[in-house]
Design a protein around this motif. Structure first.
Motif, mmCIF file in Angstrom:
data_model
loop_
_atom_site.group_PDB
_atom_site.id
_atom_site.type_symbol
_atom_site.label_atom_id
_atom_site.label_comp_id
_atom_site.label_asym_id
_atom_site.label_seq_id
_atom_site.Cartn_x
_atom_site.Cartn_y
_atom_site.Cartn_z
ATOM 1 N N LEU A 225 32.717 19.088 -58.837
ATOM 2 C CA LEU A 225 31.503 18.914 -58.172
ATOM 3 C C LEU A 225 30.138 18.616 -58.703
ATOM 4 O O LEU A 225 29.404 17.666 -58.326
ATOM 5 C CB LEU A 225 31.437 20.289 -57.037
ATOM 6 N N LEU A 226 30.162 18.909 -59.795
ATOM 7 C CA LEU A 226 28.821 18.679 -60.791
ATOM 8 C C LEU A 226 28.959 17.211 -61.272
ATOM 9 O O LEU A 226 27.947 16.347 -61.516
ATOM 10 C CB LEU A 226 28.724 19.563 -61.922
ATOM 11 N N THR A 227 30.104 16.710 -61.393
ATOM 12 C CA THR A 227 30.509 15.317 -61.687
ATOM 13 C C THR A 227 30.291 14.418 -60.533
ATOM 14 O O THR A 227 29.479 13.281 -60.690
ATOM 15 C CB THR A 227 31.812 14.925 -62.429
ATOM 16 N N VAL A 228 30.629 14.761 -59.414
ATOM 17 C CA VAL A 228 30.258 14.108 -58.168
ATOM 18 C C VAL A 228 28.649 13.922 -57.729
ATOM 19 O O VAL A 228 28.263 13.027 -57.610
ATOM 20 C CB VAL A 228 31.413 14.547 -57.220
ATOM 21 N N GLY A 229 28.235 15.326 -58.042
ATOM 22 C CA GLY A 229 27.070 15.287 -57.871
ATOM 23 C C GLY A 229 26.159 14.479 -58.569
ATOM 24 O O GLY A 229 25.080 14.013 -58.479
ATOM 25 N N LEU B 91 27.575 22.681 -53.997
ATOM 26 C CA LEU B 91 27.418 22.350 -52.758
ATOM 27 C C LEU B 91 26.030 22.317 -52.213
ATOM 28 O O LEU B 91 25.583 21.459 -51.471
ATOM 29 C CB LEU B 91 28.303 23.158 -51.974
ATOM 30 N N ILE B 92 25.486 23.550 -52.339
ATOM 31 C CA ILE B 92 23.912 23.756 -51.867
ATOM 32 C C ILE B 92 23.039 22.840 -52.648
ATOM 33 O O ILE B 92 22.166 21.957 -51.835
ATOM 34 C CB ILE B 92 23.336 25.120 -52.245
ATOM 35 N N ALA B 93 23.204 22.339 -53.823
ATOM 36 C CA ALA B 93 22.431 21.290 -54.481
ATOM 37 C C ALA B 93 22.551 19.823 -53.802
ATOM 38 O O ALA B 93 21.506 19.208 -53.908
ATOM 39 C CB ALA B 93 22.791 21.329 -56.012
ATOM 40 N N GLY B 94 23.827 19.605 -53.686
ATOM 41 C CA GLY B 94 23.941 18.430 -53.003
ATOM 42 C C GLY B 94 23.188 18.313 -51.552
ATOM 43 O O GLY B 94 22.670 17.064 -51.203
#
Length: 210
Positions: free
Chosen positions: A102-106, A179-182
């Motif tokens: 998720l961090l990479t996608v973000g 998820l929240i950061a996105g």
């Protein structure tokens, strides 16, 4: 053979003759040697007699070990038992790879959003061309507005990455942080884009005629 009348018969020994050895001279007594290493038996307990047993003493209970970091509270007795140990947290195995993914996608989404904000004048010119509004001229506030928006979305991703790494080191779940950061980054990016579009009077006049 005749006996001599002047001879005196020997006196009889009053003590019986020993079977082995010789008799000690008269007046001699035997003193047993004193043993200094001898351990005397303990004196009997007062009141202990026939059929009476002494009261059994309870075994001594060792004091619990003192634990550093715990304040001493008066009025509370010590409690024996196992020392306090922090409970270990159980984290699913999928949390770490999911968080990294998720961090990479973000990160990719953040870079795309930052470049999109920087390319907002080109997007506005495309809208002008499609609607026949002429040539787009960016206002003085468009440049600072898009720059602040790009910095904001990058900062949101950096904060999410720092919090996620800290939670992973503490063996706690961290996937939800990305998820929240996105969601926050997406809302922030669209908010800055909308603010830049609303600052254009030509586009506002066109939308009001629709």
């Amino acid at each position: 053979m005749t006996e001599n009348p002047d001879s005196i018969p020997p006196a009889k020994e009053p003590r019986p003759r020993p079977q082995y050895g010789e008799l000690a001279p008269e007046g001699w007594t035997w003193q047993p040697p004193q043993d200094q290493d001898r351990v005397d038996a303990p004196a009997p307990t007062v009141g202990a007699g026939a059929g009476v047993h002494p009261t059994a003493q309870p075994p001594a209970v060792p004091a619990p070990p003192f634990q550093t970091g715990q304040p001493f509270q008066t009025g509370q007795p010590f409690q024996t038992g196992q020392p306090h140990q922090p409970s270990s947290r159980t984290v699913p195995r999928w949390d770490r790879p999911l968080t990294i993914g998720l961090l990479t996608v973000g990160l990719l989404a953040t870079l795309y959003g930052a470049f999109s904000l920087g390319a907002l004048p080109d997007a506005m010119q495309l809208i002008y061309t499609q609607q026949g509004l002429g040539t787009y001229t960016s206002g003085a506030s468009i440049g600072p507005l898009t720059s602040v928006g790009a910095i904001a979305v990058v900062f949101i991703w950096l904060a999410a990455a720092a919090v996620s790494v800290r939670l992973l080191l503490r063996r706690r779940r961290a996937f939800y942080v990305s998820l929240i950061a996105g969601a926050v980054s997406t809302v922030t990016m669209f908010a800055f884009m909308l603010a830049a579009m609303l600052n254009d009077p030509t586009l506002i006049e066109f939308l009001s005629r629709q």
